[in-house]
Each structure stands twice: as C-alpha cells, then as structure tokens.
Design a protein around this motif. Structure first.
Motif, mmCIF file in Angstrom:
data_model
loop_
_atom_site.group_PDB
_atom_site.id
_atom_site.type_symbol
_atom_site.label_atom_id
_atom_site.label_comp_id
_atom_site.label_asym_id
_atom_site.label_seq_id
_atom_site.Cartn_x
_atom_site.Cartn_y
_atom_site.Cartn_z
ATOM 1 N N PHE A 36 -2.667 -24.993 50.981
ATOM 2 C CA PHE A 36 -3.039 -26.053 51.924
ATOM 3 C C PHE A 36 -2.635 -25.658 53.349
ATOM 4 O O PHE A 36 -3.412 -25.854 54.292
ATOM 5 C CB PHE A 36 -2.393 -27.382 51.528
ATOM 6 C CG PHE A 36 -2.876 -28.536 52.355
ATOM 7 C CD1 PHE A 36 -4.156 -29.041 52.182
ATOM 8 C CD2 PHE A 36 -2.066 -29.120 53.315
ATOM 9 C CE1 PHE A 36 -4.620 -30.103 52.939
ATOM 10 C CE2 PHE A 36 -2.507 -30.178 54.080
ATOM 11 C CZ PHE A 36 -3.792 -30.672 53.893
ATOM 12 N N ALA A 37 -1.451 -25.067 53.496
ATOM 13 C CA ALA A 37 -1.014 -24.611 54.824
ATOM 14 C C ALA A 37 -1.962 -23.535 55.349
ATOM 15 O O ALA A 37 -2.346 -23.561 56.531
ATOM 16 C CB ALA A 37 0.421 -24.096 54.759
ATOM 17 N N MET A 106 -1.179 -40.137 43.243
ATOM 18 C CA MET A 106 -0.947 -38.709 43.486
ATOM 19 C C MET A 106 -2.249 -37.894 43.443
ATOM 20 O O MET A 106 -2.519 -37.131 44.371
ATOM 21 C CB MET A 106 0.097 -38.162 42.514
ATOM 22 C CG MET A 106 1.487 -38.752 42.717
ATOM 23 S SD MET A 106 2.176 -38.447 44.353
ATOM 24 C CE MET A 106 2.646 -36.733 44.164
ATOM 25 N N PRO A 107 -3.081 -38.026 42.402
ATOM 26 C CA PRO A 107 -4.334 -37.263 42.426
ATOM 27 C C PRO A 107 -5.252 -37.659 43.583
ATOM 28 O O PRO A 107 -5.914 -36.803 44.175
ATOM 29 C CB PRO A 107 -4.984 -37.580 41.081
ATOM 30 C CG PRO A 107 -3.888 -38.043 40.202
ATOM 31 C CD PRO A 107 -2.891 -38.704 41.102
ATOM 32 N N VAL A 112 -7.818 -36.182 48.630
ATOM 33 C CA VAL A 112 -8.180 -36.472 50.028
ATOM 34 C C VAL A 112 -7.624 -35.393 50.945
ATOM 35 O O VAL A 112 -8.307 -34.917 51.858
ATOM 36 C CB VAL A 112 -7.692 -37.885 50.439
ATOM 37 C CG1 VAL A 112 -7.777 -38.094 51.944
ATOM 38 C CG2 VAL A 112 -8.490 -38.953 49.698
ATOM 39 N N ALA A 113 -6.382 -34.987 50.692
ATOM 40 C CA ALA A 113 -5.779 -33.933 51.516
ATOM 41 C C ALA A 113 -6.575 -32.638 51.401
ATOM 42 O O ALA A 113 -6.922 -32.022 52.408
ATOM 43 C CB ALA A 113 -4.327 -33.707 51.098
ATOM 44 N N TRP A 114 -6.864 -32.218 50.179
ATOM 45 C CA TRP A 114 -7.509 -30.924 49.972
ATOM 46 C C TRP A 114 -8.980 -30.926 50.389
ATOM 47 O O TRP A 114 -9.412 -30.084 51.163
ATOM 48 C CB TRP A 114 -7.388 -30.480 48.516
ATOM 49 C CG TRP A 114 -8.007 -29.140 48.297
ATOM 50 C CD1 TRP A 114 -9.226 -28.879 47.748
ATOM 51 C CD2 TRP A 114 -7.464 -27.877 48.674
ATOM 52 N NE1 TRP A 114 -9.464 -27.535 47.738
ATOM 53 C CE2 TRP A 114 -8.391 -26.886 48.308
ATOM 54 C CE3 TRP A 114 -6.270 -27.481 49.268
ATOM 55 C CZ2 TRP A 114 -8.173 -25.538 48.509
ATOM 56 C CZ3 TRP A 114 -6.045 -26.136 49.473
ATOM 57 C CH2 TRP A 114 -6.990 -25.180 49.102
ATOM 58 N N PHE A 115 -9.735 -31.879 49.873
ATOM 59 C CA PHE A 115 -11.181 -31.850 50.095
ATOM 60 C C PHE A 115 -11.593 -32.316 51.492
ATOM 61 O O PHE A 115 -12.611 -31.882 52.008
ATOM 62 C CB PHE A 115 -11.915 -32.660 49.023
ATOM 63 C CG PHE A 115 -11.799 -32.044 47.658
ATOM 64 C CD1 PHE A 115 -12.389 -30.820 47.373
ATOM 65 C CD2 PHE A 115 -11.075 -32.673 46.662
ATOM 66 C CE1 PHE A 115 -12.273 -30.233 46.126
ATOM 67 C CE2 PHE A 115 -10.959 -32.092 45.398
ATOM 68 C CZ PHE A 115 -11.553 -30.878 45.126
ATOM 69 N N HIS A 125 1.218 -37.460 49.792
ATOM 70 C CA HIS A 125 1.301 -36.816 48.489
ATOM 71 C C HIS A 125 2.706 -36.233 48.277
ATOM 72 O O HIS A 125 3.294 -36.395 47.207
ATOM 73 C CB HIS A 125 0.228 -35.720 48.418
ATOM 74 C CG HIS A 125 0.011 -35.147 47.067
ATOM 75 N ND1 HIS A 125 -0.634 -35.822 46.053
ATOM 76 C CD2 HIS A 125 0.326 -33.923 46.553
ATOM 77 C CE1 HIS A 125 -0.707 -35.053 44.989
ATOM 78 N NE2 HIS A 125 -0.118 -33.894 45.262
ATOM 79 N N GLU A 126 3.236 -35.599 49.289
ATOM 80 C CA GLU A 126 4.571 -34.996 49.192
ATOM 81 C C GLU A 126 5.653 -36.072 49.093
ATOM 82 O O GLU A 126 6.583 -35.951 48.296
ATOM 83 C CB GLU A 126 4.834 -34.089 50.402
ATOM 84 C CG GLU A 126 6.139 -33.345 50.349
ATOM 85 C CD GLU A 126 6.289 -32.413 49.155
ATOM 86 O OE1 GLU A 126 7.447 -32.117 48.798
ATOM 87 O OE2 GLU A 126 5.274 -31.979 48.578
#
Length: 164
Positions: A36-37, A106-107, A112-115, A125-126
């Motif tokens: 992700f980073a 969590m999913p 949302v973060a990834w896509f 999420h963290e």
C-alpha cells in the motif's frame, strides 16, 4: 428470533473458519502495508503477492461474514446462561457485536483503502486492527471463563453442533 439450544454445523464451521482467517490476516498484514505504501508513492509494488493474498482472504472473510449473519438471523443463537452474572452476559453480547462489526468493518475499510487509494481508510483499517486484537483476546478469555469458572457448556456449544 428463534432460540435454539445450540449452534448448527454451519454456524460452527463459519465461526472457526472466520476466526482462523482473521488470525491469518493479522500475521500477513506487513506485506500489505508495504504494498500500500508503494502504491501511494506511485512506485513499483514489491509485495504484490502478499498484498493479493491479504486482499483475497479479506474478501473471503467479508463473504463468510455475510453468510454467517444471514444464518444467525434465520436460525438464531442459544440464550446466554441465566446463572452467569448479568454483567458478564452483557459484556459477552457487547463483545459479539464488536466482533461482528469488525468482520465487516475491516474488509470494507481495507477494500476502500486498496481499490480507491484512500489513505484515511487505511488508517481506519490499522486502528481497527489495534482494537480487534484485544477484542479477540477478550472473547477468548470470556469463553474460557464460561467453561472453567462458570462451568457451563458455552464453549462446548461452539465445538459440537446440535440438531435444533
């Protein structure tokens, strides 16, 4: 809502499968964090295999959580034991609500973060992970207390299915 005496085979399988997948996710999240980073930095993603594994398991958890919720609503769950102190029954109920919320939260925040590349969702999420780990611990301690301190079959009900 119906009140069966125990859990069905599907409820037990879903419980333990989701539990195993959530624990797995806690151990493979570092590759996802790096990927992700890298993605946010616009560079090449070095940890894509680990990221895809984390994403796939997260999607599986979300799907299984939805099935689990439907089964819970349709079939119901056993009542808590009346000889257990009311406060502990309330804490157990609150912990279950929290854990159910997290198997969806969590999913969804991860997706949302990834896509969508939304960093705030990744932060949620963290933070969620930091809350989820103690909640799981609290759930385990509660189940063990029901078994060893209050000597009821709450834990056994989640190990052996009943027909009703």
């Amino acid at each position: 809502m119906p009140q069966p005496k125990g859990y069905s085979t599907i409820q037990i399988v879903l419980h333990w499968t989701i539990a195993a997948l959530v624990i797995f996710q806690l151990f493979v999240n570092e590759a996802m964090q790096h990927a992700f980073a890298d993605r946010l930095d616009g560079g090449r993603i070095d940890e894509m295999g680990g990221a895809l594994l984390h994403i796939s398991v997260g999607v599986a958890i979300l799907v299984l959580a939805a099935v689990r919720l439907v089964v819970r609503v349709v079939r119901g769950t056993p009542e808590p034991y009346q000889d257990t102190p009311a406060l502990l029954n309330w804490l157990g109920h609150a912990t279950h609500l929290l854990l159910y919320g997290f198997i969806f939260f969590m999913p969804l925040t991860g997706a949302v973060a990834w896509f969508l590349g939304i960093e705030f969702s990744a932060e949620l999420h963290e933070i969620g992970r930091l809350i989820l780990v103690p909640a799981i611990g609290f759930h385990v301690v509660g189940a063990l207390a029901e078994h060893f301190v209050f000597r009821n079959d709450t834990l056994k009900r989640m190990l052996r299915a009943t027909a009703d």
